[in-house]
Design an enzyme around this catalytic site. Structure first.
Site, PDB file in Angstrom:
ATOM      1  N   SER A 563       0.732  -1.119  -0.157  1.00 12.38           N
ATOM      2  CA  SER A 563       0.190   0.066   0.074  1.00 12.38           C
ATOM      3  C   SER A 563       0.970   1.257   0.109  1.00 12.38           C
ATOM      4  CB  SER A 563      -0.910  -0.113   1.115  1.00 12.38           C
ATOM      5  OG  SER A 563      -1.572   1.264   1.346  1.00 12.38           O
ATOM      6  N   TYR A 576      -2.938  -0.824  10.379  1.00  7.44           N
ATOM      7  CA  TYR A 576      -3.010  -1.181   8.795  1.00  7.44           C
ATOM      8  C   TYR A 576      -1.738  -0.781   8.349  1.00  7.44           C
ATOM      9  CZ  TYR A 576      -4.513  -1.114   4.097  1.00  7.44           C
ATOM     10  OH  TYR A 576      -4.525  -1.244   2.661  1.00  7.44           O
TER      11      TYR A 576
HETATM   12  N1  LIG Z   1      -8.515  -0.348  -1.942  1.00  8.96           N
HETATM   13  C1  LIG Z   1      -7.275   0.469  -1.836  1.00  8.96           C
HETATM   14  O1  LIG Z   1      -7.434   1.687  -1.915  1.00  8.96           O
HETATM   15  C2  LIG Z   1      -6.128  -0.132  -1.251  1.00  8.96           C
HETATM   16  C3  LIG Z   1      -4.957   0.546  -1.206  1.00  8.96           C
HETATM   17  C4  LIG Z   1      -3.876  -0.024  -0.846  1.00  8.96           C
HETATM   18  C5  LIG Z   1      -3.762  -1.405  -0.538  1.00  8.96           C
HETATM   19  N2  LIG Z   1      -4.916  -2.045  -0.637  1.00  8.96           N
HETATM   20  C6  LIG Z   1      -4.561  -3.681  -0.483  1.00  8.96           C
HETATM   21  O2  LIG Z   1      -5.318  -4.342  -1.457  1.00  8.96           O
HETATM   22  C7  LIG Z   1      -5.570  -5.412  -1.008  1.00  8.96           C
HETATM   23  C8  LIG Z   1      -7.235  -5.973  -1.655  1.00  8.96           C
HETATM   24  O3  LIG Z   1      -8.005  -4.788  -1.223  1.00  8.96           O
HETATM   25  P1  LIG Z   1      -9.195  -4.492  -1.833  1.00  8.96           P
HETATM   26  O4  LIG Z   1      -9.408  -2.841  -1.735  1.00  8.96           O
HETATM   27  O5  LIG Z   1      -9.445  -5.128  -3.149  1.00  8.96           O
HETATM   28  O6  LIG Z   1     -10.138  -5.071  -0.767  1.00  8.96           O
HETATM   29  P2  LIG Z   1     -11.452  -6.319  -0.654  1.00  8.96           P
HETATM   30  O7  LIG Z   1     -12.103  -6.109   0.556  1.00  8.96           O
HETATM   31  O8  LIG Z   1     -12.430  -5.942  -1.687  1.00  8.96           O
HETATM   32  O9  LIG Z   1     -10.598  -7.545  -0.966  1.00  8.96           O
HETATM   33  C9  LIG Z   1      -9.883  -8.118   0.083  1.00  8.96           C
HETATM   34  C10 LIG Z   1     -10.507  -9.684  -0.075  1.00  8.96           C
HETATM   35  O10 LIG Z   1      -9.484 -10.288   1.020  1.00  8.96           O
HETATM   36  C11 LIG Z   1     -10.186 -11.424   1.665  1.00  8.96           C
HETATM   37  N3  LIG Z   1      -9.743 -11.718   2.981  1.00  8.96           N
HETATM   38  C12 LIG Z   1      -9.786 -10.817   3.931  1.00  8.96           C
HETATM   39  N4  LIG Z   1      -9.300 -11.700   4.993  1.00  8.96           N
HETATM   40  C13 LIG Z   1      -8.843 -12.735   4.528  1.00  8.96           C
HETATM   41  C14 LIG Z   1      -8.155 -13.786   4.935  1.00  8.96           C
HETATM   42  N5  LIG Z   1      -7.722 -14.091   6.234  1.00  8.96           N
HETATM   43  N6  LIG Z   1      -7.940 -14.865   4.164  1.00  8.96           N
HETATM   44  C15 LIG Z   1      -8.039 -14.870   2.985  1.00  8.96           C
HETATM   45  N7  LIG Z   1      -8.782 -13.773   2.256  1.00  8.96           N
HETATM   46  C16 LIG Z   1      -9.078 -12.725   3.209  1.00  8.96           C
HETATM   47  C17 LIG Z   1     -11.927 -10.565   1.607  1.00  8.96           C
HETATM   48  O11 LIG Z   1     -12.592 -11.580   1.980  1.00  8.96           O
HETATM   49  C18 LIG Z   1     -11.888  -9.880   0.396  1.00  8.96           C
HETATM   50  O12 LIG Z   1     -12.308 -10.443  -0.666  1.00  8.96           O
HETATM   51  C19 LIG Z   1      -5.429  -5.605   0.380  1.00  8.96           C
HETATM   52  O13 LIG Z   1      -4.389  -6.122   0.879  1.00  8.96           O
HETATM   53  C20 LIG Z   1      -5.460  -3.909   0.718  1.00  8.96           C
HETATM   54  O14 LIG Z   1      -4.920  -3.733   1.766  1.00  8.96           O
HETATM   55  C21 LIG Z   1      -6.157  -1.578  -1.197  1.00  8.96           C
END
Ligand SMILES: NC(=O)c1ccc[n+]([C@@H]2O[C@H](COP(=O)([O-])OP(=O)(O)OC[C@H]3O[C@@H](n4cnc5c(N)ncnc54)[C@H](O)[C@@H]3O)[C@@H](O)[C@H]2O)c1
Ligand SMILES: [Zn+2]
Length: 686
Positions: A563, A576
């Protein structure tokens, strides 16, 4: 004047043919996948002359009878097709006749005519089926197949000695039909069956009668143990144990099978395979190889068979498999060298496509999952054929030189050369965690679109499977349940990937969740949850996957969806952002450690991906919106305005970066983080 489409005779002949083909092709006892072809002859009105014209509809090159559609038929003018007999230059040049078929096409001709077109056109019957049934091939490959044919079928079915498919075989069968008006079909030595009839129903009946009569004869007259008595120690392991062993051996075997090029794998522990391997004659029979011409390109002439009992340890098995693989390659090179002639196509790789492990099952390989699966299906066909042939007689497939003439046939080579260029990630297997939605799903979708097989892992099985189903069928994507914070679940997930596709090449640590809380509000449980899923979870996934990557010896990629917050410091983000920083340093640590195995480790730093993100939908978005004083629905636009490029970041943009990092162009980069945030100066890397 009637148009061809509206001619009742013509269109009904083709429609009947499709219906018959679909019926025959959908029952695996009748023919192997994509094996065999069917035809019908009929009369239509020639749109040019308004006169009737006799046509031949025949299954074109490629395609499967079970799912054949009208677009899969080649349509030829019968008079011109039959006139080819007059210019046929003889056996030595029979391959030239395939190009001549193009001059017999009616209209645009439909699908490309196959090598078997001559047989269908020249045989004087309105409906012809050419099939590869296990029961028929068992007779066709029995040492005394000719006598067996007479015993089983009397004069109703005629024996045709082995001949490579082509124009001459068509002439031979036409002559047989003419000289044996009572015959309903023939057994093609070393190959399959052909049957005919004046009506579509008659042809179908003749085909089924030959297939069922052969099967019944085998059932009644087969010796009790066609594969010999049980071989001490080679029996099937209990289901759970053999699956565990398959998972433990799978990565090594895939690596061996991919020495020349990356292969996708298929595993089966079907009884038919385990029973074969449990019997004493399996080494001799496996060495004799497959027989039906359809098989060689998919299975190679013979499989690699592990010659250790099921009780051998994993280490012993791996050591022996490596020795056998070296020997297999030398043997295959020898086969090529013995048989190749000046204009033979170049050797296509010397690795086995089928690997048999007693007590455990069969691994099969191909350039994609479907090809790998079909190679396994073909070997099951071969086992069935050998059981039938050995039950009645002795299995005697066509000899090595003839096998080579098929495997390295110029016409087959031309077909291979015409195939579209493989996609950039063809032959590679991706494992994406947290892939049921958001960035993970977009990433899995992108990697699949670029040719990879993908394992979609997430907490909830139904969501993971639904996402996988959206991406493609089970040859493209499978969904598995895995909580990445549990070591045993992570191991089970990686094992599932090995069993589904043979191994893993591209690992995407994406699973995550986000709580936006100040230091004072963050509970111990908050801290643990975030660290367990992201820092620990990605450590566990990287560790379990690294074992596979190392065993395969095919390099690979581990990619962390870290991130912007791994480097950027702001309020209300202690748990986080700290765990994201942990993930970011895992990238550097593992890049340093796994490089010696050819494994690259990189990260992507997204920011502000609101659309499609579960993280934003489940409170984080509302919280962030409140922090920034905007409406939640405008958060994406708000983030966009904060960026240097003023662009909203979507899950697809993260997915694109993942593809670039693991795609064919970024071969020399490891330990890198790529920001995908539309430009956030405070998070610039330095
Ligand atoms: N959305 C953003 O702006 C953003 C920014 C920086 C980083 N990220 C990172 O991107 C990644 C995906 O995020 P997203 O925005 O698509 O969120 P999201 O919630 O849509 O997707 C995350 C997925 O991870 C799954 N998950 C959660 N805990 C879990 C576990 N213990 N085992 C297996 N699966 C698990 C959830 O069920 C979900 O489907 C994350 O690591 C997040 O920190 C997102
Ligand atoms: Zn055939």
């Amino acid at each position: 004047m009637t148009s061809p489409q509206s001619s009742p005779q013509g269109s009904s002949a083709a429609a009947e043919l499709i219906a018959r083909s679909n019926r025959l092709g959908s029952d695996p006892k009748n023919t192997n996948y994509a094996g065999g072809n069917t035809s019908a002859k009929g009369t239509e009105t020639d749109p040019v002359t308004g006169e009737p014209v006799e046509l031949l509809w025949v299954k074109g090159s490629g395609g499967d009878l079970g799912t054949l559609k009208e677009s899969g038929l080649a349509v030829l003018r019968l008079d011109r097709m039959r006139a080819l007999v007059g210019v046929y230059p003889g056996l030595e040049r029979e391959d030239e006749m395939v190009a001549a078929f193009d001059y017999c096409l009616h209209g645009k001709g439909g699908a490309a005519p196959s090598i078997d077109t001559a047989m269908h056109g020249l045989v004087d019957a309105a409906h012809v089926d050419h099939l590869h049934p296990d029961s028929g091939i068992a007779i066709a490959t029995a040492k005394d197949g000719q006598e067996l044919t007479a015993t089983i079928f009397g004069d109703q079915v005629v024996w045709v000695p082995w001949r490579r498919p082509g124009f001459q075989l068509g002439l031979d069968i036409a002559e047989i039909k003419e000289k044996n008006p009572q015959a309903r079909g023939c057994i093609l030595g070393g190959h399959g069956i052909t049957a005919w009839g004046d009506t579509s129903a008659e042809a179908e009946e003749a085909s089924l009668w030959i297939i069922d009569t052969a099967a019944a004869h085998i059932a009644e007259h087969s010796k009790a143990e066609p594969f010999g008595p049980p071989l001490e120690g080679y029996g099937a392991l209990p289901a759970e144990e053999r699956r565990a062993r398959a998972a433990a051996l799978g990565a090594t075997i895939r690596g061996l099978a991919s020495t020349d090029r990356a292969m996708v794998g298929h595993f089966t522990d079907a009884d038919v395979v385990l029973d074969f391997l449990a019997a004493s004659e399996h080494p001799r029979l496996a060495e004799l190889g497959t027989s039906c011409p359809d098989h060689f390109l998919r299975t190679k002439v013979k499989p690699l068979v592990l010659d250790l009992p099921a009780s051998a340890t994993i280490e012993e098995s791996i050591a022996r498999l490596k020795e056998l693989h070296v020997a297999y390659r030398e043997d295959y090179q020898g086969y090529y060298d013995r048989n190749a002639v000046a204009d033979s196509p170049a050797i296509r790789g010397a690795d086995p496509l089928v690997v048999l492990v007693p007590g455990v099952g069969m691994f099969s390989y191909g350039k994609d999952k479907q090809t790998a699966r079909v190679a396994g299906e073909f070997y099951v066909n071969a086992i069935n054929v050998m059981r039938g042939a050995e039950g009645l007689s002795t299995y005697a497939p066509i000899d090595e030189a003839e096998k080579f003439r098929i495997e390295y046939w110029a016409l087959e080579e031309a077909k291979l050369q015409r195939m579209p260029k493989p996609k950039p990630l063809a032959g590679r297997i991706a494992l994406v965690t947290g892939a049921a939605g958001g960035i993970g799903k977009a990433t899995a979708t992108k990697l699949a679109a670029e040719g990879a097989c993908v394992v979609v892992a997430d907490l909830d099985l139904a969501r993971a499977q639904a996402a996988a189903a959206e991406i493609g069928g089970s040859d493209v994507a499978v969904g598995v349940a895995a909580d990445v914070s549990q070591e045993s679940a992570v191991q089970a997930m990686v094992d599932a990937a090995v069993l589904a596709f043979g191994g893993v090449d591209l690992v995407v640590n994406n699973a995550g969740l986000s709580l936006s809380k100040s230091l004072l509000e963050t509970t111990e449980a908050d801290w643990d949850l975030q660290h367990n899923v992201m820092a620990k979870g990605s450590f566990l996934v990287s560790k379990a996957a690294a074992r596979v990557l190392i065993d395969q010896g095919m390099g690979g990629d581990v990619i962390y969806i870290s991130s912007k917050n791994s480097v950027f410091a702001g309020p209300n983000n202690i748990a986080y952002s700290a765990t994201k920083a942990d993930q970011a340093h895992q990238v550097r640590l593992l890049a340093a450690e796994l490089g010696e195995h050819g494994v690259k480790v990189n990260g992507v730093n997204p920011d502000g991906v609101v659309a499609g993100s579960g993280i934003f939908a489940s409170g984080w978005g509302a919280n962030r919106a409140a922090v920034y004083g905007v409406e939640e629905k405008d958060l994406g636009k708000f983030y966009a305005q904060r960026t240097i490029l003023k662009r909203e970041v979507l899950p697809e943009h993260i997915a694109n970066a993942v593809f670039v990092l693991c795609g064919p162009d970024m071969t020399h980069t490891t330990g890198l983080h790529v920001p995908v945030d539309a430009g956030v100066a405070a998070a610039f890397l330095r």
